[in-house]
Design an enzyme around this catalytic site. Sequence first.
Site, PDB file in Angstrom:
ATOM      1  CG  ASN A 196     113.978  82.946  38.886  1.00 40.96           C
ATOM      2  OD1 ASN A 196     113.832  83.452  39.992  1.00 40.96           O
ATOM      3  ND2 ASN A 196     115.164  82.772  38.336  1.00 40.96           N
ATOM      4  CD  GLU A 222     106.176  92.492  40.260  1.00 39.41           C
ATOM      5  OE1 GLU A 222     106.724  92.816  39.185  1.00 39.41           O
ATOM      6  OE2 GLU A 222     106.753  92.530  41.370  1.00 39.41           O
ATOM      7  N   GLY A 275     117.613  89.133  42.443  1.00 39.46           N
ATOM      8  CA  GLY A 275     116.965  89.771  41.305  1.00 39.46           C
ATOM      9  C   GLY A 275     117.993  90.385  40.382  1.00 39.46           C
ATOM     10  N   GLY A 280     119.277  95.627  42.313  1.00 40.96           N
ATOM     11  CA  GLY A 280     120.173  95.431  43.441  1.00 40.96           C
ATOM     12  C   GLY A 280     120.964  96.690  43.764  1.00 40.96           C
ATOM     13  CD  GLU A 297     121.123  84.680  42.901  1.00 40.43           C
ATOM     14  OE1 GLU A 297     121.415  85.069  41.739  1.00 40.43           O
ATOM     15  OE2 GLU A 297     120.087  84.059  43.169  1.00 40.43           O
ATOM     16  CB  CYS A 331     120.229  83.869  38.348  1.00 40.90           C
ATOM     17  SG  CYS A 331     120.166  82.752  39.756  1.00 40.90           S
ATOM     18  CB  SER A 489     121.543  74.877  42.557  1.00 34.32           C
ATOM     19  OG  SER A 489     121.819  75.995  41.749  1.00 34.32           O
ATOM     20  CD  GLU A 506     120.668  83.851  49.116  1.00 39.82           C
ATOM     21  OE1 GLU A 506     120.129  84.909  49.478  1.00 39.82           O
ATOM     22  OE2 GLU A 506     120.204  83.129  48.208  1.00 39.82           O
TER      23      GLU A 506
END
Length: 524
Positions: A196, A222, A275, A280, A297, A331, A489, A506
């Site tokens: 994304n 992918e 993801g 995770g 995350e 997310c 963000s 992060e």
Amino acid sequence: MATCFRLRSCLALHLPRTPPSRVLRPRADYPVARIRGYARGPLGLSSALLRTDGFVGGSWLSAAATFPVHDPASGAELGLVADCGVPEARAAVRAAYEAFCSWRGVSAKERSSLLRKWYDLMIQNKDDLAKIITAESGKPLKEAQGEILYSANFLEWFSEEARRVYGDIIYTPAKEKRALVLKQPLGVAAVITPWNFPSAMITRKVGAALAAGCTVVVKPAEDTPFSALALAVLADQAGIPPGVYNVIPCSQKKAKEVGEALCTDPLVSKISFTGSTATGKVLLHHAANSVKRVSMELGGHAPFIVFDSANVDQAVAGAMASKFRNSGQTCVCSNRFLVQRGIHDSFVKKFAEAMKTNLHVGNGFEEKTTQGPLINEKAVEKVEKHVSDAISKGATVVTGGKRHQVGKNFFQPTLLSNVTRDMLCSQEETFGPVAPVIKFDTEEEAVAIANVADVGLAGYFYSQDPAQIWRVAERLEVGMVGVNEGLISSVECPFGGVKQSGLGREGSKYGIDEYLELNSQETS
């Protein structure tokens, strides 16, 4: 629980920020290849940036097999990409480990300079990089351009943070002794990223890792490998040494075995993953056997609370920004709208009007498009399932509710009212353009509904009551809070969640610490 608040003035209406005007022109010497025709015109992608092989040890690496990458808007095949498996993953790790032995000794100033050159190249090629994002993810071009600026800013930020890794001198009980604390790079970091944000999720991790003195092996999603490979082209041009940045694309079929190989390789010291929570947990299990450092995350289920004291117009503007960016496929997108009874009807009415006026579904390369496709058919089916379940349990479709006629991967922006907590859209992350509205009566009830989830990435609320703002901001069980703000963000603020939304942070000044370990030395 550490939480990052983003607070907007209670009296200020939310207005979209204008992107920085300081941009450089794309490089004129980059050839442009019209590699694929689209339904509404040809698409020009830079042939210099569009690579299909893996990138290991500074060289382009083919694989025995390939896998197709498709444009989610039209279904057209964009290209065949090297389908790297376990052998290629092991080779990439070895290349990264060998490079780490020298990269860790490169001065902080030089690492800073190289990251800055990489940033400059991203800005010079921002338009071509954005087109690649739109082609492989379907994201509207304007959003893709915004992502490239956001992505590049992480390289700029960590180029500066590279020179701010400090230690400590500690006075021990023995007066003739001192203790020295150093921060040292962990080693090889395996970086596994989602589709994304195919550029920004890489630079947010890799920028910190390289600044710290680590080397990386990137396994992109992918669906969107071209952005990671384009970054490899520019990293090489910037002078990033061979083996410091490696990319191993692979198909969904091989993703599980490649992920396991990266998590269990003894030469890998760090795993960073963005993801789903389910994936995770699998990676954590693999990493636990060799006790690797991990950053996770993971999934979110963000509440968006509107209290009676809120400015309705401001709340609607925030809801539009928070919910429908990337067609709801982020997310931190709001997934549950909790609206207090006194303001509920007004909010729903204005929200519906804003959706009908401002949201335009179409191919991401069309100028008027604000809502592109979902990433694939499976994503559409999940959205459809959530809407059908809600309707069957008494929800009302205010607008939308069906697949869009533009194409099989498109879904109408949807607003649901009369939503209850037993519906799937109240219990699971939808990851699509659906806004379910739940009516509540009291502050305590809203906070309880918001905190019932076993994840806690982001949360938002709107209020003009100062006391309520402080109460709710500190009671929401999430890692990031938007107060009268729908977009939270930025490179300067720590990004991450609590509960099952992940581990670590992060971005910000804290992001580089995820790739450093402490070394304590005593001397007399």
